[in-house]
Design a protein around this motif. Sequence first.
Motif, PDB file in Angstrom:
ATOM      1  N   UNK A 185      -2.196  44.912   9.748  1.00  0.00           N
ATOM      2  CA  UNK A 185      -3.073  43.835   9.330  1.00  0.00           C
ATOM      3  C   UNK A 185      -4.299  44.348   8.605  1.00  0.00           C
ATOM      4  N   UNK A 186      -4.941  43.476   7.886  1.00  0.00           N
ATOM      5  CA  UNK A 186      -6.067  43.908   7.074  1.00  0.00           C
ATOM      6  C   UNK A 186      -7.364  43.837   7.839  1.00  0.00           C
ATOM      7  N   UNK A 187      -8.389  44.415   7.234  1.00  0.00           N
ATOM      8  CA  UNK A 187      -9.705  44.386   7.856  1.00  0.00           C
ATOM      9  C   UNK A 187     -10.235  42.975   7.947  1.00  0.00           C
TER      10      UNK A 187
ATOM     11  N   UNK B   3      -2.463  44.446  20.485  1.00  0.00           N
ATOM     12  CA  UNK B   3      -3.716  45.031  20.020  1.00  0.00           C
ATOM     13  C   UNK B   3      -3.522  45.754  18.683  1.00  0.00           C
ATOM     14  N   UNK B   4      -4.589  45.829  17.916  1.00  0.00           N
ATOM     15  CA  UNK B   4      -4.600  46.661  16.722  1.00  0.00           C
ATOM     16  C   UNK B   4      -4.953  48.095  17.126  1.00  0.00           C
TER      17      UNK B   4
ATOM     18  N   UNK C  38     -14.032  51.403  18.975  1.00  0.00           N
ATOM     19  CA  UNK C  38     -13.481  51.348  20.319  1.00  0.00           C
ATOM     20  C   UNK C  38     -11.968  51.504  20.180  1.00  0.00           C
ATOM     21  N   UNK C  39     -11.422  52.574  20.721  1.00  0.00           N
ATOM     22  CA  UNK C  39      -9.995  52.835  20.575  1.00  0.00           C
ATOM     23  C   UNK C  39      -9.174  51.797  21.320  1.00  0.00           C
ATOM     24  N   UNK C  40      -8.095  51.373  20.692  1.00  0.00           N
ATOM     25  CA  UNK C  40      -7.134  50.488  21.336  1.00  0.00           C
ATOM     26  C   UNK C  40      -5.771  51.189  21.333  1.00  0.00           C
TER      27      UNK C  40
ATOM     28  N   UNK D 257      -7.192  50.795  10.275  1.00  0.00           N
ATOM     29  CA  UNK D 257      -7.596  50.585  11.673  1.00  0.00           C
ATOM     30  C   UNK D 257      -7.099  49.263  12.239  1.00  0.00           C
ATOM     31  N   UNK D 258      -6.727  48.329  11.392  1.00  0.00           N
ATOM     32  CA  UNK D 258      -6.308  47.013  11.880  1.00  0.00           C
ATOM     33  C   UNK D 258      -4.806  46.882  12.054  1.00  0.00           C
ATOM     34  N   UNK D 259      -4.067  47.947  11.806  1.00  0.00           N
ATOM     35  CA  UNK D 259      -2.610  47.870  11.892  1.00  0.00           C
ATOM     36  C   UNK D 259      -2.127  47.504  13.285  1.00  0.00           C
ATOM     37  N   UNK D 260      -1.073  46.679  13.301  1.00  0.00           N
ATOM     38  CA  UNK D 260      -0.335  46.376  14.515  1.00  0.00           C
ATOM     39  C   UNK D 260       1.146  46.421  14.165  1.00  0.00           C
TER      40      UNK D 260
END
Length: 571
Positions: free
Chosen positions: A1-3, A62-63, A74-76, A170-173
């Motif tokens: 997913x995008x920012x 979560x992303x 914050x790491x997911x 960073x938004x990838x799922x």
Amino acid sequence: MTKLKILAFFLVAMSLLACSCQLAKEASGVFISGTSSGDAETLNWILAADSASFGYAGHTVDSLVAYDNEWDIQLRCAARDVEVSEDGLVYTVTIRNDLRWSDGSPVTAEDYVYTLENLMFSDWLNYPYKSDWQEEVDGETVFITAEVVDETTFSLTRRTVDTEFVYNVRTLAPYPKYIAVKYEGDVKAFTEAPEFNNLTYTGNLGPYKFLEWVRNDKFVLERNPEYYLAKDVGAPYFEQYTIKIFGTAATLHAALEAGDITYTGIDPEKMGKFREMDWLNVYTVPTRSYLLLAYNQRDNGWVGLKQREVRQALSMAIDKELIVEQVLYGFGEPAFSFIPKPSPWYMDEGLAKYGVGSLLDKEAAQERLLELGYAVKRDDGNIEVRDEEGRPLKLTLVTNAGNEVNEDVCHLIKEELAAIGIEVELKFVPWATELRKYMMNKIPGTDQEPRYNNGVGAVSEEPWDMLVILFNTHPLSPSGSDVFYSTKGGLNFWGFFNSQVDGLFRQAKSKEALDEEVRREVYAGLSVLMSEEQPVNFLAFQLANVGFQSNVRGLEPGINMGYNYHLWYFE
């Protein structure tokens, strides 16, 4: 997913609040989030463009990372932050090794790469944010290269520099490859896939699991005891999390007052009342949201809207400070750009500030329309606005029914334009109808699948002239807004096509823009150009008012409220 979409992923919790509590607690109760903004379109998030759809799915998947209220990582699902090579071309992602799909199989780097290459990059699926993963190389539009390194590591390689690409990454799922391959290449089958529409694949990737969805009524989730972040603290702490949909803001507010829901946003004019209720905690917080008035520049909008000077004239007639005062009750400020003031890239100098000061001038607006041939001057000197055929000008203004702020903005715009002789017909339609019939478009006579931007010649099912909508932006990476304003932007539903704007968005992501001063200059130039072109009328940046039942603990107001909402609890 995008920012941009990560904003929507946390919007269902209304980008709520944080909790620093680290001690294990016993889960209890049902958290009910109320909304009148409309239901989601789909739980199959890769097909979606609306914030409700991303929000619903975001409770279960979560992303890679989240941001706290100070914009710290914050790491997911990521084991560490995305690593970027010195030349800015290679991005290495390492995911946690304890992520599992619902069948117990591990989530691997291959799932992420498959999601990118076979779904997001595909021609058959028409992913709305495809352009975020493309680049221009020798005049050709190509996708970045995704490669599996090992079971938990994959790399993304560009051939050109994009200074803000890391925010996309960073938004990838992921989607599970073992399920998606069954539907690959078949749009209908993928769209109807029960695993994706019932979120039965999500395993331990989110704090909650899908339980029930009653369209236009409620979306119900249950606690996921296997959640990968819950090992040490036993989170999440609500047995169920429900999103309850109300037809009007009035019924929504009544539900909060009666204690029938746990949380909701509060319309500005109701803040005085709710602040007096000692069984509620009420907060005012910054947002990344801005109200805008879109001008339909496609062939089924009024032809005059294709002219920059006409759009300027209309924007000149609408008082933005009046919107802030009368509709937002002071909880906001006039907007003149898609970049908000909290952003390090915001520049005020040189902006054309239509709707305030010297550029709020109804007489000048009429004079400009007269010069353009869209008005006549009577013998008494009065100016009467006309369409291209000499008839009184009548425009259609659309927004989603039940959103009281948007509806009030529409009523005010109607009054403002009536003052210069333009009749405005208001259409308040269900959110799903607005998306499908007014925002999606296709070229007539073709077999195109309706999208939010099918290019030049595409029109929506229903004609319209103006549309009030709320957008989110990312203060750290404004270049992501090209999805709305560039010629190929997947969400450019109003049909604004400008090569100079396209070029500046590309330049903001270029190698030269690695120099922050260069990027600052580019954003300044882009902001000035957009304020002059008025592809939309940037109306106001909003503050959000939110109310919680007082027994909710762990709340910490901030702009990214909800980044660790899985740690909230009932006292």
